[in-house]
Motif scaffolding. Structure first.
Motif, PDB file in Angstrom:
ATOM      1  N   ILE A  77       5.413  18.051 -11.122  1.00  0.00           N
ATOM      2  CA  ILE A  77       4.303  17.860 -10.180  1.00  0.00           C
ATOM      3  C   ILE A  77       3.407  16.693 -10.594  1.00  0.00           C
ATOM      4  O   ILE A  77       2.487  16.327  -9.861  1.00  0.00           O
ATOM      5  CB  ILE A  77       3.451  19.137 -10.047  1.00  0.00           C
ATOM      6  N   ARG A  78       3.678  16.098 -11.767  1.00  0.00           N
ATOM      7  CA  ARG A  78       2.931  14.932 -12.219  1.00  0.00           C
ATOM      8  C   ARG A  78       3.910  13.892 -12.746  1.00  0.00           C
ATOM      9  O   ARG A  78       4.979  14.221 -13.270  1.00  0.00           O
ATOM     10  CB  ARG A  78       1.937  15.303 -13.338  1.00  0.00           C
ATOM     11  N   ALA A  79       3.557  12.613 -12.617  1.00  0.00           N
ATOM     12  CA  ALA A  79       4.412  11.537 -13.115  1.00  0.00           C
ATOM     13  C   ALA A  79       3.549  10.346 -13.505  1.00  0.00           C
ATOM     14  O   ALA A  79       2.410  10.197 -13.040  1.00  0.00           O
ATOM     15  CB  ALA A  79       5.450  11.128 -12.062  1.00  0.00           C
ATOM     16  N   ALA A  80       4.092   9.492 -14.362  1.00  0.00           N
ATOM     17  CA  ALA A  80       3.377   8.291 -14.796  1.00  0.00           C
ATOM     18  C   ALA A  80       4.385   7.197 -15.103  1.00  0.00           C
ATOM     19  O   ALA A  80       5.592   7.450 -15.244  1.00  0.00           O
ATOM     20  CB  ALA A  80       2.510   8.585 -16.027  1.00  0.00           C
ATOM     21  N   ARG A  81       3.876   5.957 -15.225  1.00  0.00           N
ATOM     22  CA  ARG A  81       4.716   4.794 -15.540  1.00  0.00           C
ATOM     23  C   ARG A  81       4.066   4.022 -16.692  1.00  0.00           C
ATOM     24  O   ARG A  81       2.852   3.790 -16.698  1.00  0.00           O
ATOM     25  CB  ARG A  81       4.826   3.876 -14.318  1.00  0.00           C
ATOM     26  N   PHE A 105       7.713  12.066 -16.749  1.00  0.00           N
ATOM     27  CA  PHE A 105       7.277  13.244 -16.004  1.00  0.00           C
ATOM     28  C   PHE A 105       6.195  13.971 -16.803  1.00  0.00           C
ATOM     29  O   PHE A 105       6.143  13.913 -18.031  1.00  0.00           O
ATOM     30  CB  PHE A 105       8.450  14.177 -15.704  1.00  0.00           C
ATOM     31  N   GLY A 106       5.321  14.658 -16.088  1.00  0.00           N
ATOM     32  CA  GLY A 106       4.191  15.309 -16.718  1.00  0.00           C
ATOM     33  C   GLY A 106       4.477  16.745 -17.121  1.00  0.00           C
ATOM     34  O   GLY A 106       5.213  17.468 -16.451  1.00  0.00           O
ATOM     35  N   VAL A 107       3.896  17.158 -18.259  1.00  0.00           N
ATOM     36  CA  VAL A 107       3.962  18.544 -18.720  1.00  0.00           C
ATOM     37  C   VAL A 107       2.562  18.950 -19.170  1.00  0.00           C
ATOM     38  O   VAL A 107       1.755  18.120 -19.587  1.00  0.00           O
ATOM     39  CB  VAL A 107       4.964  18.743 -19.878  1.00  0.00           C
ATOM     40  N   TYR A 108       2.308  20.252 -19.090  1.00  0.00           N
ATOM     41  CA  TYR A 108       1.041  20.757 -19.591  1.00  0.00           C
ATOM     42  C   TYR A 108       0.957  20.551 -21.099  1.00  0.00           C
ATOM     43  O   TYR A 108       1.944  20.709 -21.817  1.00  0.00           O
ATOM     44  CB  TYR A 108       0.903  22.259 -19.319  1.00  0.00           C
ATOM     45  N   SER A 109      -0.236  20.211 -21.591  1.00  0.00           N
ATOM     46  CA  SER A 109      -0.498  20.196 -23.027  1.00  0.00           C
ATOM     47  C   SER A 109      -1.718  21.066 -23.295  1.00  0.00           C
ATOM     48  O   SER A 109      -2.381  21.537 -22.361  1.00  0.00           O
ATOM     49  CB  SER A 109      -0.743  18.769 -23.525  1.00  0.00           C
ATOM     50  N   ALA A 110      -2.041  21.280 -24.553  1.00  0.00           N
ATOM     51  CA  ALA A 110      -3.177  22.136 -24.898  1.00  0.00           C
ATOM     52  C   ALA A 110      -4.497  21.535 -24.423  1.00  0.00           C
ATOM     53  O   ALA A 110      -5.480  22.254 -24.205  1.00  0.00           O
ATOM     54  CB  ALA A 110      -3.218  22.365 -26.408  1.00  0.00           C
ATOM     55  N   THR A 111      -4.521  20.212 -24.253  1.00  0.00           N
ATOM     56  CA  THR A 111      -5.770  19.544 -23.881  1.00  0.00           C
ATOM     57  C   THR A 111      -5.725  18.903 -22.504  1.00  0.00           C
ATOM     58  O   THR A 111      -6.669  18.225 -22.101  1.00  0.00           O
ATOM     59  CB  THR A 111      -6.110  18.465 -24.928  1.00  0.00           C
ATOM     60  N   GLY A 112      -4.647  19.096 -21.757  1.00  0.00           N
ATOM     61  CA  GLY A 112      -4.561  18.493 -20.427  1.00  0.00           C
ATOM     62  C   GLY A 112      -3.124  18.221 -20.029  1.00  0.00           C
ATOM     63  O   GLY A 112      -2.352  19.139 -19.781  1.00  0.00           O
ATOM     64  N   TRP A 113      -2.770  16.931 -20.009  1.00  0.00           N
ATOM     65  CA  TRP A 113      -1.424  16.534 -19.603  1.00  0.00           C
ATOM     66  C   TRP A 113      -0.820  15.594 -20.646  1.00  0.00           C
ATOM     67  O   TRP A 113      -1.513  14.783 -21.256  1.00  0.00           O
ATOM     68  CB  TRP A 113      -1.439  15.818 -18.249  1.00  0.00           C
ATOM     69  N   ALA A 179       2.983   8.966  -7.886  1.00  0.00           N
ATOM     70  CA  ALA A 179       3.234  10.119  -7.020  1.00  0.00           C
ATOM     71  C   ALA A 179       4.390  10.924  -7.627  1.00  0.00           C
ATOM     72  O   ALA A 179       5.305  10.343  -8.224  1.00  0.00           O
ATOM     73  CB  ALA A 179       3.590   9.665  -5.612  1.00  0.00           C
ATOM     74  N   PRO A 180       4.379  12.242  -7.519  1.00  0.00           N
ATOM     75  CA  PRO A 180       5.434  13.062  -8.138  1.00  0.00           C
ATOM     76  C   PRO A 180       6.845  12.614  -7.769  1.00  0.00           C
ATOM     77  O   PRO A 180       7.749  12.582  -8.624  1.00  0.00           O
ATOM     78  CB  PRO A 180       5.141  14.472  -7.615  1.00  0.00           C
ATOM     79  N   GLU A 181       7.054  12.243  -6.498  1.00  0.00           N
ATOM     80  CA  GLU A 181       8.407  11.858  -6.066  1.00  0.00           C
ATOM     81  C   GLU A 181       8.886  10.556  -6.678  1.00  0.00           C
ATOM     82  O   GLU A 181      10.079  10.227  -6.608  1.00  0.00           O
ATOM     83  CB  GLU A 181       8.478  11.777  -4.539  1.00  0.00           C
ATOM     84  N   ASP A 182       7.989   9.795  -7.281  1.00  0.00           N
ATOM     85  CA  ASP A 182       8.382   8.538  -7.915  1.00  0.00           C
ATOM     86  C   ASP A 182       8.662   8.702  -9.404  1.00  0.00           C
ATOM     87  O   ASP A 182       8.997   7.728 -10.091  1.00  0.00           O
ATOM     88  CB  ASP A 182       7.277   7.490  -7.726  1.00  0.00           C
TER      89      ASP A 182
END
Length: 294
Positions: A77-81, A105-113, A179-182
């Motif tokens: 549900i989250r992504a970055a470049r 791709f994004g994953v939950y961490s203890a302090t955010g993402w 965007a997640p799809e990217d």
């Protein structure tokens, strides 16, 4: 006489030691192995509704056991470049640098993402692919730390079981949220399995059941990883059709051949939806009793 008495005492002590060791073994063996299971929820991911491989809607097709009937993309549900070449800090014969433009791709961490990419290996005999996850703790648009976070869970390069120890990067690495799809995508696939359990009356024909299973694959040549609970079955009778609905996808079974190849058509793909899975890892500790003579 004195010598004989001393010998007898020594023999008695040895027997006592052996008896004690035997008793110790009896107490240890029932607990020789113990298991601990850790479970974690995955970060939510999206199954996108576009078909990326497989027959068009309403088009008849065939598929042998294990071949995907339909393929759709799944992303976090989250992504970055990455906006600059960034070191992975990975070990022996693994990707050393992720180039600018690499998506994560994004994953939950203890302090955010945190945002992860796969450091691929060229020495599979030594160690496999490994997640490298980056974190921007102060939310200034630059990653400051990297975490080596183990192999993809079940071989699916979307599921991180546990983030690793934080290591500082030589210099901050700029990135852009996408965007997640990217972001990086994996194949969500539906496969079919045929079961023919015999009836107690041998004179009656075997009952044929078709089970659709949802799961993921790394590439077209890999065996899909099925997800527990993502399945649906229906009984199939020759000359009739069977309609199976799996997580919103509708697939009509038209025929089942002797070699368990199915003829089918997709009436509706899996609708876009957010899902998550429960990941579990079981570790076992075995205690081996060893007798050490005193």
């Amino acid at each position: 006489m004195h010598r004989a008495i001393c010998t007898g005492v020594k023999s008695g002590m040895s027997s006592l030691r052996i008896l004690s060791a035997a008793i110790a073994v009896l107490f240890v063996l029932p607990n020789a192995a113990s298991a601990q299971t850790q479970r974690r929820e995955s970060t939510p991911f999206i199954i996108h509704d576009a078909i990326t491989a497989g027959p068009g809607i309403g088009v008849e097709a065939t598929a042998p056991r294990g071949q995907a009937l339909i393929v759709q993309h799944a992303t976090s549900i989250r992504a970055a470049r990455l906006d600059a070449d960034t070191p992975s800090l990975a070990g022996f014969r693994k990707t050393k640098t992720f180039a600018a433009g690499s998506s994560m791709f994004g994953v939950y961490s203890a302090t955010g993402w945190a945002y992860c990419a796969v450091a691929e290996t060229t020495a599979a005999w030594w160690a496999g692919d490994e997640f490298v996850c980056y974190e921007d703790a102060d939310n200034d648009g630059q990653f400051e730390t990297a975490m080596h976070s183990g192999a993809p869970f079940l071989g699916v390069p979307l599921f991180v079981f546990q983030l690793g120890r934080k290591q500082p990067l030589p210099q901050p690495a700029p990135y852009t949220i996408l965007a997640p799809e990217d972001g990086p995508a994996v194949d969500y696939v539906i496969t079919a399995a045929v079961q023919r359990p015999r009836t107690r009356d041998a004179s009656l024909p075997a009952v044929t059941a078709v089970t659709l299973k949802g799961g993921f694959r790394q590439d077209i040549n890999s065996v899909p990883t099925s997800i527990g609970g993502w399945s649906q079955s229906a009984q199939f009778e020759p000359g009739k059709t069977a309609l199976i609905n799996l997580m919103g996808a509708e697939i009509e079974i038209l025929d089942v051949s002797e070699d368990n190849t199915i003829r089918f058509r997709v009436l509706k793909p899996t609708p876009a939806q957010v899902q998550r899975i429960t990941m579990g890892v079981t570790t076992r500790t075995t205690v081996v009793p060893i007798f050490i003579p005193g």
